[in-house]
Scaffold this active site. Structure first.
Site, short mmCIF file in Angstrom:
data_model
loop_
_atom_site.label_atom_id
_atom_site.label_comp_id
_atom_site.label_asym_id
_atom_site.label_seq_id
_atom_site.Cartn_x
_atom_site.Cartn_y
_atom_site.Cartn_z
CG PHE A 124 -1.99 1.00 1.20
CD1 PHE A 124 -3.17 0.74 0.52
CD2 PHE A 124 -1.86 2.22 1.85
CE1 PHE A 124 -4.19 1.67 0.48
CE2 PHE A 124 -2.88 3.15 1.82
CZ PHE A 124 -4.05 2.88 1.13
CG ASP A 196 -0.66 -2.01 6.90
OD1 ASP A 196 -1.77 -2.25 7.41
OD2 ASP A 196 -0.43 -1.00 6.19
CE1 TYR A 221 -9.88 3.57 6.26
CE2 TYR A 221 -8.83 4.72 8.07
CZ TYR A 221 -8.80 4.25 6.77
OH TYR A 221 -7.70 4.47 6.01
CE LYS A 222 -8.46 0.46 4.70
NZ LYS A 222 -7.02 0.44 4.48
NE ARG A 370 -10.57 -2.87 -2.56
CZ ARG A 370 -9.96 -2.12 -1.65
NH1 ARG A 370 -8.71 -2.37 -1.35
NH2 ARG A 370 -10.56 -1.12 -1.06
C1 LIG Z 1 -6.26 1.58 4.25
C2 LIG Z 1 -4.83 1.28 4.42
C3 LIG Z 1 -4.00 2.16 5.11
C4 LIG Z 1 -4.54 3.46 5.60
O1 LIG Z 1 -3.61 4.22 6.29
P1 LIG Z 1 -4.08 5.48 7.14
O2 LIG Z 1 -2.83 6.19 7.42
O3 LIG Z 1 -4.75 4.96 8.38
O4 LIG Z 1 -5.02 6.29 6.30
C5 LIG Z 1 -2.68 1.78 5.32
N1 LIG Z 1 -2.21 0.59 4.85
C6 LIG Z 1 -3.00 -0.26 4.16
C7 LIG Z 1 -2.45 -1.57 3.70
C8 LIG Z 1 -4.31 0.07 3.91
O5 LIG Z 1 -5.09 -0.76 3.21
#
Ligand SMILES: *Cc1c(COP(=O)(O)O)cnc(C)c1O
Length: 411
Positions: A124, A196, A221-222, A370
């Site tokens: 990500f 992560d 939030y997911k 997705r």
């Molecule tokens: C959604 C997501 C994030 C989001 O990071 P924030 O800093 O909390 O906005 C980070 N890593 C992954 C793999 C994600 O899918």
């Protein structure tokens, strides 16, 4: 496979009763809980009480009276069982990006003079950006980001690596790493690991303690349904806590914040990973949202998630959609998380056309459609409707209309 069979699966589903704990708009098929979880039913009342009573009436006394000050630890402890973590190792705070900055700083310092942060090319982006920021700050002599393809990770793990930083479930493809094995291999060469868990926590069973993980971050939030911008969490293995220092040292991570000492002295345990004042309203919402996991066995969630994915793929095959939009997720369901990705040159427009048909999904650049499956509220029947609507859209070509091709700031 027909609709009756899927309704039968719903009738025998031990998680079916969980659906009423969410407020999902009538008629909507929500397959995007991996981007933003839906509203749990108890939230509005909790927030109302927070605002009218705690903030409105009790004002600043609420830090003690309503234990606002304890929320980062309390919420962390509620998340811990979902991660396979014993108490005392998880705190709720900040975003994943900010927490990764803290963890990378801490891990690089702990494993100095090594300087290589090994990660995956298609991690990500924020994870990579954070490492790039740290590299810019510390300089080449103390931090060097090395990105390799997923296949090359094992070979790249050598004695130069300070930290292996990976996302457990890939955000695009849903491919899931073997956390235990990669952690073991990293430790064999003396590297630390940061996982992560953005697409894992609340979606797949985890065993951070048993897998000997050093550090982890994850999203509120997911799959944890804490609402837009909900705070994230940090896991720090107990064996490392007293030895690590993190670079965003702030008063909430101080051992005695209300002594207002001029010098920083880290709090004991995972609490030292706190920095500034917690967002109390957001954190209280996440706290309330975690109620839906009470009494839920993550093994049941996993079993249903795999079944939902299998049904989805089965229908894609039955309706002959796969030649038009090949599956970009691993074929073996043990190797993927709770989502499926399909490739199509017009994936963006198809996603918009599906949303127009009340099937909420998302598009991930450059060409991925997705679908996320959250077993706590997704019904087998939903899968049938989603794939049939997708088939109608792709076969008829309605997605080619101009209105489905206009992009907003968020895709
Ligand atoms: C959604 C997501 C994030 C989001 O990071 P924030 O800093 O909390 O906005 C980070 N890593 C992954 C793999 C994600 O899918």
């Amino acid at each position: 496979m027909d609709l009756e069979q899927l309704r039968e699966l719903d009738a025998n589903d031990s998680l079916a009763s969980k659906r009423v704990e969410f407020k999902i708009p009538e008629g909507l098929i929500y397959l995007d809980g991996n981007s933003l979880g839906p509203l749990p039913a108890g939230i509005e009342q909790r927030l109302q009480e927070m605002i009218t009573q705690q903030w409105g009436q009790d004002l600043i006394s609420s830090w003690n009276k309503h234990q606002w000050i304890d929320l980062p630890v309390k919420v962390g402890e509620r998340i811990a069982p979902l991660l396979g973590a014993a108490p005392g190792q998880v705190v709720c705070c900040d975003s994943i990006s900010v927490n990764l900055f803290k963890l990378l700083g801490a891990a690089l310092q702990l494993n100095s003079p090594r300087r290589v942060v090994l990660s995956q090319q298609d991690n990500f982006p924020t994870d990579l950006y954070t490492a790039q920021g740290i590299a810019g700050l510390l300089g080449d002599a103390r931090c060097q980001l090395k990105q390799v393809s997923s296949d090359a990770l094992y070979d790249a793990l050598d004695e130069t690596v300070a930290v292996l930083m990976l996302t457990h479930v890939n955000f695009r493809s849903g491919a899931m790493h073997d956390m235990r094995e990669l952690t073991r291999r990293a430790h064999d060469v003396g590297a630390l690991v940061i996982w992560d868990l953005a697409h894992s926590a609340g979606a797949v069973p985890l065993a951070l303690d048993a897998d000997n993980v050093d550090f982890a971050v994850g999203c509120g939030y997911k799959y944890l349904n804490g609402g837009p911008g909900a705070p994230a969490f940090v896991y720090v293995a107990e064996r490392l806590q007293q030895r690590v220092e993190q670079p965003l040292s702030g008063w909430m991570g101080h051992s005695a914040p209300f002594n207002f000492d001029a010098g920083y002295a880290a709090a004991a345990g995972a609490k030292r990973f706190l920095s500034g004042t917690p967002p109390i309203l957001s954190m209280a919402v996440l706290d309330a949202a975690l109620d839906v996991f009470d009494g839920v066995d993550m093994q049941d969630v996993r079993a249903k998630s795999q079944q939902l994915c299998q049904m989805f793929l089965g229908l894609m095959r039955q309706l002959e959609l796969l030649p038009k939009m090949p599956c970009a997720s691993p074929a073996n369901d043990k190797e993927r998380g709770s989502q499926l990705a399909f490739q199509h040159g017009d994936a963006f427009a198809i996603a918009q056309a599906l949303i127009d048909q009340q099937v909420i999904v998302d598009f991930r650049a450059p060409d991925i459609l997705r679908f996320g499956f959250c077993p706590l509220y997704t019904r087998f029947e939903d899968i049938w409707h989603a794939v049939h609507r997708l088939s109608e859209i792709v076969t008829s070509g309605t997605y080619k209309q101009e209105i489905f091709n206009q992009r907003g700031a968020v895709t």
